[in-house]
Design an enzyme around this catalytic site. Structure first.
Site, PDB file in Angstrom:
ATOM      1  N   HIS A   1     -13.867 -16.988 133.514  1.00 52.07           N
ATOM      2  CA  HIS A   1     -14.577 -17.466 134.727  1.00 52.07           C
ATOM      3  C   HIS A   1     -15.454 -16.295 135.108  1.00 52.07           C
ATOM      4  CE1 HIS A   1     -14.570 -20.556 137.981  1.00 52.07           C
ATOM      5  NE2 HIS A   1     -15.832 -20.067 138.159  1.00 52.07           N
ATOM      6  N   LEU A   2     -16.303 -15.794 134.685  1.00 54.42           N
ATOM      7  CA  LEU A   2     -17.043 -14.648 134.752  1.00 54.42           C
ATOM      8  C   LEU A   2     -18.328 -14.986 135.498  1.00 54.42           C
ATOM      9  CD1 LEU A   2     -16.576 -12.510 131.906  1.00 54.42           C
ATOM     10  CD2 LEU A   2     -15.237 -12.354 133.897  1.00 54.42           C
ATOM     11  N   GLY A   3     -18.683 -16.346 135.896  1.00 55.54           N
ATOM     12  CA  GLY A   3     -19.867 -16.672 136.574  1.00 55.54           C
ATOM     13  C   GLY A   3     -20.665 -15.771 137.692  1.00 55.54           C
TER      14      GLY A   3
ATOM     15  N   ALA B   1     -20.187 -24.086 134.317  1.00 58.14           N
ATOM     16  CA  ALA B   1     -20.471 -24.770 135.740  1.00 58.14           C
ATOM     17  C   ALA B   1     -19.026 -25.175 136.377  1.00 58.14           C
ATOM     18  CB  ALA B   1     -21.174 -26.170 135.530  1.00 58.14           C
TER      19      ALA B   1
ATOM     20  N   ASP C   1     -30.522 -35.643 134.948  1.00 62.22           N
ATOM     21  CA  ASP C   1     -30.206 -35.632 136.345  1.00 62.22           C
ATOM     22  C   ASP C   1     -30.586 -36.818 136.995  1.00 62.22           C
ATOM     23  OD1 ASP C   1     -29.659 -34.852 139.139  1.00 62.22           O
ATOM     24  OD2 ASP C   1     -29.807 -32.877 138.486  1.00 62.22           O
TER      25      ASP C   1
ATOM     26  N   ARG D   1     -30.123 -25.711 141.144  1.00 58.40           N
ATOM     27  CA  ARG D   1     -30.875 -24.461 141.090  1.00 58.40           C
ATOM     28  C   ARG D   1     -30.480 -23.383 139.859  1.00 58.40           C
ATOM     29  NH1 ARG D   1     -30.053 -22.214 147.488  1.00 58.40           N
ATOM     30  NH2 ARG D   1     -31.178 -23.724 148.343  1.00 58.40           N
ATOM     31  N   ILE D   2     -29.113 -23.663 139.438  1.00 57.56           N
ATOM     32  CA  ILE D   2     -28.832 -22.818 138.416  1.00 57.56           C
ATOM     33  C   ILE D   2     -29.393 -23.525 137.000  1.00 57.56           C
ATOM     34  CG2 ILE D   2     -26.950 -21.871 136.797  1.00 57.56           C
ATOM     35  CD1 ILE D   2     -25.411 -21.779 139.559  1.00 57.56           C
TER      36      ILE D   2
ATOM     37  N   GLU E   1      -7.346 -23.401 135.926  1.00 59.73           N
ATOM     38  CA  GLU E   1      -7.447 -21.880 135.786  1.00 59.73           C
ATOM     39  C   GLU E   1      -6.219 -21.254 136.665  1.00 59.73           C
ATOM     40  OE1 GLU E   1     -11.512 -21.015 136.712  1.00 59.73           O
ATOM     41  OE2 GLU E   1     -12.226 -22.046 135.446  1.00 59.73           O
TER      42      GLU E   1
ATOM     43  N   ASP F   1     -16.922 -20.586 130.151  1.00 56.07           N
ATOM     44  CA  ASP F   1     -16.662 -19.934 131.174  1.00 56.07           C
ATOM     45  C   ASP F   1     -15.511 -20.531 132.078  1.00 56.07           C
ATOM     46  OD1 ASP F   1     -16.662 -17.115 132.447  1.00 56.07           O
ATOM     47  OD2 ASP F   1     -17.818 -18.214 133.992  1.00 56.07           O
TER      48      ASP F   1
END
Length: 537
Positions: A287-289, A239, A179, A159-160, A269, A264
């Site tokens: 990591h602002l996704g 991702a 994919d 989807r993303i 982390e 990101d």
């Protein structure tokens, strides 16, 4: 929804354990008694959860087995976000508690951040901003590249990935994708050409990653891949950390094989110190996704609606463990077994099946076992799509990919009390199957067959399967290579149809087997296939 006892009318109690948007409370409506607590305070949480019907959390509250056991009336755990790291889903399922999240709440936000990192990388925006604010006017140093007529390689067309492809197409970019679980016709409908990974690496000016993190995708964009890329490529990963090998990327940047990157997410982390931070051409965010007000509000509203549906006994589209309705006690222990078999099937197949059969045999079939088909499907797509897979959307993923799904049941099971088999036919006509059962009063999950090979092996978090031509010395070779890699074997089974014929080694190990080690074993034993499975969440 409102319960009445004699003259007393009571409302279901919903506990909000963390700060959520006012829109979340509004979406719940007037039919509930709303309570609040500090979910991060363990004692306060265990006291507050004792008599509530539902609890809403974000990421700071741990709804583990202890919390589920303390909640005598609990029916729903709702996580206002995508991940479920802080919720013990198996414990909730065993207790008959529904778990819901908001799987689509951040897809637009995450896609937009990936696009932002890509543009920032192309035009050196953060670096130029920082230099100018430090009194430096450096127009020539921060000259960038146009996006128009460049090739964007999307690794993972979920989807993303689709949203990123659509948005960057508007910039005049040519979009290609890798994919293995998407059919070319579906990609063509979106104006995207499917390529092999090597072809994508060789032709893309920009590469953006949108894959789930699995043993197969961990380190996928590593040293080997980064020696195949088109010179001047820029790589974006918003991702999962670890899909792009950070050490290999640093080497590629240092040697000039890669012109820039936008990151990101990181292998570990929080990450505040990385060799990648030393490169001026690397744009980094923490990591602002999912970090927008809109995404947080969407998440809160989505789970509030799910709570309303669940407590009303209606279908809950975002349930991750059960879809609502009564599941027989004898069926519940088989849910994680069927899901695990689905994940193993995907690892063995390496692609999406054309037809998938979920077969359930034995005493358990006196109950409604349709949920086991859903559980197996959930497992099949768990490591295929970069989305949260639920009991409700798993059939949609199958439908999107043109997979015909059938459930077969029979009360006859000659060798085991109950057996679940996930069997698929691949596009080549090859059939792949894996069967499992539950053993003993503790319902130990065991694999009893892989294809035509009988095995007797407990399901474990880390497993591997090797097919090869039967000959002496193979078991010793496998053990030696794993030993040299510091990987301990917990259990091993060897199955063969005839002496010297097709054979299978199935084993459980204490740690996931890295791809290079898997490749080494495959080469040394002459295996026709070598697959690892990671059943950790």
């Amino acid at each position: 929804m409102i319960c009445q006892t004699g003259d007393h009318v009571s409302k279901p109690v919903v506990l909000i354990a963390e700060e959520l948007s006012p829109a979340t409370v509004d979406a719940l409506g007037p039919d509930f008694e709303i309570r609040s607590c500090n979910g991060a305070d363990r004692d306060e949480l265990l006291t507050a959860i004792a008599d509530v019907d539902a609890i809403l959390v974000r990421s700071a509250t741990k709804v583990d087995a202890e919390a589920v056991a303390a909640a005598r009336k609990l029916k729903v755990v709702a996580r206002a976000g995508v991940g479920l790291d802080n919720v013990d889903v198996p414990a909730a399922t065993k207790a008959g508690v529904m778990v819901v999240n908001a799987p689509t709440s951040n897809i637009v936000t995450a896609a937009e951040l990936a696009c932002g990192l890509l543009i920032a990388s192309a035009r050196n925006i953060p670096q130029a901003n920082s230099a100018l604010k430090n009194g430096e006017w450096k127009r020539s140093k921060y000259s960038g590249v146009e996006l128009s007529e460049k090739t964007l390689g999307v690794v993972g067309l979920g989807r993303i990935g689709v949203l990123v492809a659509q948005r960057m197409s508007a910039f005049g970019m040519k979009v290609v994708a890798y994919d293995p679980f998407v059919q070319p016709a579906r990609a063509a409908q979106m104006g995207v050409k499917l390529l092999s990974l090597d072809e994508l690496l060789e032709t893309s000016d920009f590469i953006t990653v949108h894959l789930p993190k699995t043993p197969e995708t961990l380190g996928l964009i590593g040293d080997d891949a980064l020696h195949k890329v088109k010179p001047g490529v820029r790589i974006i990963n918003a991702a999962r950390g670890g899909i792009v090998d950070e050490a290999a990327l640093a080497s590629a940047l240092k040697e000039g094989r890669v012109a820039g990157a936008g990151l990101d997410v990181y292998a570990s982390e929080p990450c505040t110190d990385s060799p990648l931070f030393e490169f001026d051409q690397v744009v980094c965010t923490p990591h602002l996704g999912a970090s927008t007000g809109e995404a947080q509000e969407k998440a809160g509203i989505a789970v509030a609606r799910s709570v309303r549906l669940a407590l009303a006994g209606e279908l809950v589209p975002d349930a991750v463990n059960v879809q609502g309705g009564v599941i027989a006690e004898d069926v519940r222990p088989a849910l994680p077994l069927a899901e695990g078999l689905g994940r193993i099937f995907t690892a063995l197949a390496g692609e999406v099946a054309v037809r998938l059969d979920v077969e359930v045999y034995g005493e358990i079939t006196q109950h409604d076992v349709k949920v086991l088909e859903l559980s197996a499907l959930k497992g099949v797509f768990e490591d295929v799509v970069d989305d949260t897979v639920s009991y409700v959307n798993a059939p949609l993923f199958a439908q999107e990919r043109g997979v015909e799904v059938r459930l077969t049941t029979s009360s006859e099971s000659p060798e085991h009390r109950n057996v679940v088999t996930v069997r698929g036919t691949l596009s080549s006509g090859e059939e792949v199957s894996v069967s499992g059962t539950l053993a003993g009063p503790k319902h130990l999950q065991k694999i009893v067959a892989v294809g035509e090979h009988d095995v007797d092996l407990a399901l474990a978090e880390h497993m591997a399967f090797f097919r090869y031509a039967d000959r002496p010395g193979v078991v010793g070779t496998v053990g030696r290579i794993l030993g040299e890699a510091g990987i301990n074997i917990a259990g091993m089974q060897v199955g063969r149809a005839t002496a010297g014929g097709d054979a299978l080694v199935a084993l459980t190990v204490d740690d996931n087997i890295p791809a290079p080690v898997l490749t080494e074993i495959k080469g040394e034993i002459g295996a026709t296939s070598a697959r690892s499975v990671d059943l950790t969440d």
